[in-house]
Write an enzyme that holds these catalytic residues in place. Structure first.
Site, PDB file in Angstrom:
ATOM      1  CG  PHE A   1      -1.930   1.191   1.059  1.00 31.31           C
ATOM      2  CD1 PHE A   1      -3.118   1.012   0.372  1.00 31.31           C
ATOM      3  CD2 PHE A   1      -1.629   2.453   1.547  1.00 31.31           C
ATOM      4  CE1 PHE A   1      -4.007   2.079   0.177  1.00 31.31           C
ATOM      5  CE2 PHE A   1      -2.512   3.515   1.358  1.00 31.31           C
ATOM      6  CZ  PHE A   1      -3.698   3.325   0.677  1.00 31.31           C
TER       7      PHE A   1
ATOM      8  CG  ASP B   1       5.773   4.036   1.716  1.00 33.93           C
ATOM      9  OD1 ASP B   1       5.766   4.778   2.715  1.00 33.93           O
ATOM     10  OD2 ASP B   1       4.797   3.908   0.954  1.00 33.93           O
TER      11      ASP B   1
ATOM     12  CE  LYS C   1      -0.162   6.590   6.752  1.00 30.69           C
ATOM     13  NZ  LYS C   1      -1.520   6.897   6.342  1.00 30.69           N
TER      14      LYS C   1
END
Ligand SMILES: Cc1ncc(COP(=O)(O)O)c(C=O)c1O
Length: 400
Positions: free
Chosen positions: A140, A225, A254
């Site tokens: 993802f 990531d 984030k």
């Protein structure tokens, strides 16, 4: 507006691209949120790790307030006085020469892909249009058209083609498959150090050491990531540190925005990130003064090591408590630090039902892939709060 009315209105006026739990939050403080009816909940999702420092961390809020009173947006057409401090601090935290700030995680992943391709053509010498990037199944990395082009999740991908070419997918954790997929045209391997959305999947020991070796040997960029796994979540600044290796490029997001503003970035050395020239990539809001002011404080909080320490210590307590539920309604538990994927026995209930029952008991978590629930409390959570949340989980499994 009370809960039912607020839910109805939200349903009526928004695209249905999420399936939220029926909780309408009006305030947040540390690990806690309060809904419009005054009910309090422990937030064990923490904005999918965007709230690592909790809701409204005083130092982050103070930095945002101070910046709101000075200047909030300049665009990158000019330089502002928060920019260099943020980039210097973040580059040092990553141990890299350069940083390129963006806003959302998906934008940072897109940035990494563009940089890797250009590096492939200009530095590695790959023939025009031939660059390949290897990714993992069940990845993802975000929701843009290019990123969903290499998703293996039908929900993320179906009906959104035609897809961007240039990606090869191998099973996560399978070093042999990765080695076999590398060709002279491979410019990068893009991986999550722990696959979050897939259910907090931790790779086999030694996998990333092998990835690092293959990338170095093949002159391929290793891109980590760390948007969800990074910035203290697993008990270290970056989850990849557990594997004893460093990537060529970090992708961050984030928690970099402190739960206040969207802030993302890529960090890499000059020979990689230096390939970009003016006009080739950018964002009006990327690296804006408000984002940088908050980001500077985020980096300072991480430099103390306190959050990484809390995550490591409390993570042990969380995982020990969750392990005791295996065989008692829980099939398996995975994760590191204050991050856990808990597989609920599908014979008992779905992950969604578990989330709804936990919400009724004042604990907010989110399901993924049918029967898994993810626990990712803010790193400011206390040991007692952890015990309380696990006790609620235990209670719903015993008397659903
Ligand atoms: C590992 C990872 N990469 C990228 C993204 C996308 O970030 P954003 O939703 O900010 O675009 C996410 C979001 O969950 C993520 O977990």
């Amino acid at each position: 507006m009370r809960t039912p009315e607020a839910l109805d209105e939200a349903e009526r006026y928004t695209a249905h691209n999420y399936h939220p739990l029926p909780v309408v939050i009006s305030e947040g403080d540390g690990a806690w949120v309060t809904d419009v009816d005054g009910r309090r909940y422990l937030d064990f999702l923490a904005g999918y790790s965007a709230l690592n420092f909790g809701h409204r961390h005083p130092a982050l809020i103070a930095a945002a307030h101070a910046q709101l009173d000075r200047v909030t947006l300049t665009s990158r057409a000019f330089v502002h006085d928060q920019f260099a401090d943020f980039c210097r601090g973040l580059a040092a935290l990553c141990g890299k020469d350069l940083v390129l700030p963006m806003n959302t995680g998906a934008e940072a992943v897109e940035t990494a892909i563009k940089v890797a391709r250009k590096w492939g053509y200009r530095v590695k010498g790959v023939a025009d249009e031939q660059a390949e990037i290897i990714v993992a199944a069940d990845n993802f990395h975000g929701r843009t058209t290019t990123i969903v082009s290499f998703s293996t999740d039908p929900d993320a991908r179906a009906d959104f083609g035609p897809y961007t070419p240039g990606f090869k997918i191998v099973p996560y954790g399978d070093l042999e498959a990765l080695a076999a997929a590398i060709t002279p045209n491979t410019v990068a391997v893009l991986l999550e150090p722990i696959q979050g959305e897939a259910g907090v999947l931790v790779p086999p020991t030694g996998f990333f050491a092998g990835v690092r070796e293959l990338c170095t040997a093949g002159n391929v960029l290793f891109i980590a990531d760390e948007i969800q796994s990074g910035l203290g979540r697993t008990g270290k600044t970056f989850a990849i540190e557990h594997e004893g290796v460093a990537p060529d490029m970090y992708v961050l997001g984030k928690a970099l925005g402190g739960g206040i503003v969207p802030v993302s970035a890529v960090a890499a050395d000059r020979e990689v990130l230096g390939v970009l020239k003016p006009g080739e990539h950018g964002s009006t809001f990327g690296g804006n003064p408000l984002a940088c002011a908050v980001g500077i404080e985020v980096v300072k909080l991480l430099e103390t090591g306190e959050f990484q320490r809390r995550s490591a210590e409390l993570g042990e307590r969380l995982h020990a408590a969750l392990a005791r539920l295996i065989g008692r309604g829980v099939v398996a538990v995975r994760g590191r630090g204050l991050w856990a994927g808990v597989d609920i026995d599908p014979a008992l209930m779905t992950g969604r039902t578990a989330c709804e029952r936990l919400a009724e008991r004042g604990v907010l978590v989110k399901d993924t892939h049918g029967s898994t629930i993810r626990l990712a409390p803010p790193l400011v959570v206390t040991g007692d709060e952890l015990d309380h949340a696990v006790a609620q989980l235990s209670a719903i499994l015993v008397s659903p």
